[in-house]
Motif scaffolding. Structure first.
Motif, mmCIF file in Angstrom:
data_model
loop_
_atom_site.group_PDB
_atom_site.id
_atom_site.type_symbol
_atom_site.label_atom_id
_atom_site.label_comp_id
_atom_site.label_asym_id
_atom_site.label_seq_id
_atom_site.Cartn_x
_atom_site.Cartn_y
_atom_site.Cartn_z
ATOM 1 N N VAL A 1 39.140 69.221 47.243
ATOM 2 C CA VAL A 1 39.690 69.761 46.111
ATOM 3 C C VAL A 1 41.161 69.880 46.290
ATOM 4 O O VAL A 1 42.112 70.017 45.218
ATOM 5 C CB VAL A 1 39.043 70.983 45.986
ATOM 6 C CG1 VAL A 1 39.700 72.229 45.209
ATOM 7 C CG2 VAL A 1 37.667 71.183 45.618
ATOM 8 N N ARG A 2 41.787 70.192 47.418
ATOM 9 C CA ARG A 2 43.088 70.469 47.548
ATOM 10 C C ARG A 2 43.994 69.046 47.286
ATOM 11 O O ARG A 2 45.030 69.195 46.421
ATOM 12 C CB ARG A 2 43.386 70.819 48.850
ATOM 13 C CG ARG A 2 44.995 71.070 49.071
ATOM 14 C CD ARG A 2 45.305 71.671 50.624
ATOM 15 N NE ARG A 2 45.053 70.534 51.483
ATOM 16 C CZ ARG A 2 46.158 69.662 51.954
ATOM 17 N NH1 ARG A 2 47.203 69.622 51.200
ATOM 18 N NH2 ARG A 2 46.053 68.847 52.768
ATOM 19 N N LEU A 3 43.276 68.030 47.771
ATOM 20 C CA LEU A 3 44.095 66.545 47.384
ATOM 21 C C LEU A 3 43.629 65.956 46.090
ATOM 22 O O LEU A 3 44.380 65.109 45.572
ATOM 23 C CB LEU A 3 43.655 65.712 48.629
ATOM 24 C CG LEU A 3 44.169 66.211 50.060
ATOM 25 C CD1 LEU A 3 43.512 65.248 50.888
ATOM 26 C CD2 LEU A 3 45.619 66.182 50.366
ATOM 27 N N GLY A 4 42.721 66.302 45.537
ATOM 28 C CA GLY A 4 42.122 65.774 44.351
ATOM 29 C C GLY A 4 41.669 64.677 44.370
ATOM 30 O O GLY A 4 41.788 63.631 43.690
ATOM 31 N N LYS A 5 41.042 64.300 45.779
ATOM 32 C CA LYS A 5 40.532 62.967 45.907
ATOM 33 C C LYS A 5 39.675 63.233 47.284
ATOM 34 O O LYS A 5 39.791 64.207 47.784
ATOM 35 C CB LYS A 5 41.625 61.766 46.306
ATOM 36 C CG LYS A 5 42.470 62.023 47.444
ATOM 37 C CD LYS A 5 43.404 61.079 47.508
ATOM 38 C CE LYS A 5 44.136 61.273 48.779
ATOM 39 N NZ LYS A 5 44.958 60.100 49.173
ATOM 40 N N ILE A 6 38.666 62.188 47.601
ATOM 41 C CA ILE A 6 38.144 62.077 49.016
ATOM 42 C C ILE A 6 39.337 62.129 49.876
ATOM 43 O O ILE A 6 40.194 61.254 49.798
ATOM 44 C CB ILE A 6 37.311 60.653 49.083
ATOM 45 C CG1 ILE A 6 36.226 60.649 47.890
ATOM 46 C CG2 ILE A 6 36.681 60.703 50.451
ATOM 47 C CD1 ILE A 6 35.197 61.988 47.964
ATOM 48 N N PRO A 7 39.367 63.087 50.988
ATOM 49 C CA PRO A 7 40.209 63.058 51.790
ATOM 50 C C PRO A 7 40.422 61.805 52.715
ATOM 51 O O PRO A 7 40.986 62.065 53.955
ATOM 52 C CB PRO A 7 39.996 64.380 52.373
ATOM 53 C CG PRO A 7 38.695 64.690 52.231
ATOM 54 C CD PRO A 7 38.177 63.765 51.007
ATOM 55 N N PHE A 8 39.726 60.711 52.716
ATOM 56 C CA PHE A 8 40.129 59.506 53.599
ATOM 57 C C PHE A 8 39.649 58.215 52.639
ATOM 58 O O PHE A 8 39.236 58.527 51.685
ATOM 59 C CB PHE A 8 38.932 59.661 54.727
ATOM 60 C CG PHE A 8 37.818 60.082 54.564
ATOM 61 C CD1 PHE A 8 36.659 59.128 53.991
ATOM 62 C CD2 PHE A 8 37.020 61.364 54.408
ATOM 63 C CE1 PHE A 8 35.428 59.260 53.420
ATOM 64 C CE2 PHE A 8 35.919 61.629 54.183
ATOM 65 C CZ PHE A 8 35.010 60.703 53.622
ATOM 66 N N GLU A 9 40.379 57.283 53.301
ATOM 67 C CA GLU A 9 39.988 55.949 52.402
ATOM 68 C C GLU A 9 38.707 55.543 52.540
ATOM 69 O O GLU A 9 37.924 55.483 53.579
ATOM 70 C CB GLU A 9 40.918 54.992 53.264
ATOM 71 C CG GLU A 9 41.009 53.707 52.459
ATOM 72 C CD GLU A 9 41.845 52.546 53.235
ATOM 73 O OE1 GLU A 9 41.625 51.336 52.699
ATOM 74 O OE2 GLU A 9 42.443 52.888 53.664
ATOM 75 N N LEU A 10 38.242 55.356 51.348
ATOM 76 C CA LEU A 10 36.763 54.595 51.176
ATOM 77 C C LEU A 10 37.005 52.990 50.880
ATOM 78 O O LEU A 10 37.789 52.917 50.118
ATOM 79 C CB LEU A 10 35.919 55.060 50.304
ATOM 80 C CG LEU A 10 35.462 56.445 50.327
ATOM 81 C CD1 LEU A 10 35.041 56.776 48.992
ATOM 82 C CD2 LEU A 10 34.699 56.663 51.460
ATOM 83 N N ALA A 11 36.618 52.297 51.813
ATOM 84 C CA ALA A 11 36.761 50.694 51.474
ATOM 85 C C ALA A 11 35.602 49.785 52.040
ATOM 86 O O ALA A 11 34.681 50.330 52.940
ATOM 87 C CB ALA A 11 38.130 50.299 52.313
ATOM 88 N N VAL A 12 35.358 48.675 51.520
ATOM 89 C CA VAL A 12 34.196 47.746 52.069
ATOM 90 C C VAL A 12 35.228 46.901 52.950
ATOM 91 O O VAL A 12 36.025 46.133 52.555
ATOM 92 C CB VAL A 12 34.050 46.950 50.774
ATOM 93 C CG1 VAL A 12 32.856 46.043 51.122
ATOM 94 C CG2 VAL A 12 33.059 47.888 49.740
#
Length: 88
Positions: free
Chosen positions: A41-52
Motif C-alpha cells: 500500500v505504501r509503495l503502490g505496488k508489489i514490494p519486490f520484482e515479479l519476473a519470469v
C-alpha cells in the motif's frame, strides 16, 4: 483500529518454511502478511520484482550441450596444466 480475518490457501510445506523464517525474524504469519500489505500500500505496488526467469537462447544452447555432452571443456587433473592452457 478494527481488524478483520482473511483466509488463504497455500502448500503446507511453503507455509511451514515461511513460519520458520518468520519465527526467526520474530514475526508470526499474520504480522508478516501485514508487513507485506503495508509495504504494498505504501509503495503502490508489489514490494519486490515479479519476473519470469527464462534463460536466453545462448544459455539454453549451453544447457542442451551439457545435457548431450557436446562442446565440453577439457578436464584437468593438475592446476599447472590448466594454467598452461589458460595462458596459451
Amino acid at each position: 483500529m478494527a481488524t478483520t480475518n482473511i483466509t488463504i490457501r497455500m502448500d503446507k510445506e511453503l507455509k511451514d518454511r515461511a513460519d520458520d523464517l518468520f519465527a526467526a525474524l520474530g514475526l508470526n504469519m499474520s504480522t508478516a502478511i501485514g508487513v507485506f500489505c503495508r509495504q504494498a500500500v505504501r509503495l503502490g505496488k508489489i514490494p519486490f520484482e515479479l519476473a519470469v526467469d527464462v534463460p536466453n537462447a545462448e544459455t539454453l544452447a549451453a544447457i542442451d550441450d551439457v545435457n548431450n555432452n557436446r562442446n565440453m571443456s577439457k578436464a584437468y587433473d593438475d592446476m599447472d596444466e590448466l594454467m598452461r592452457d589458460l595462458n596459451a
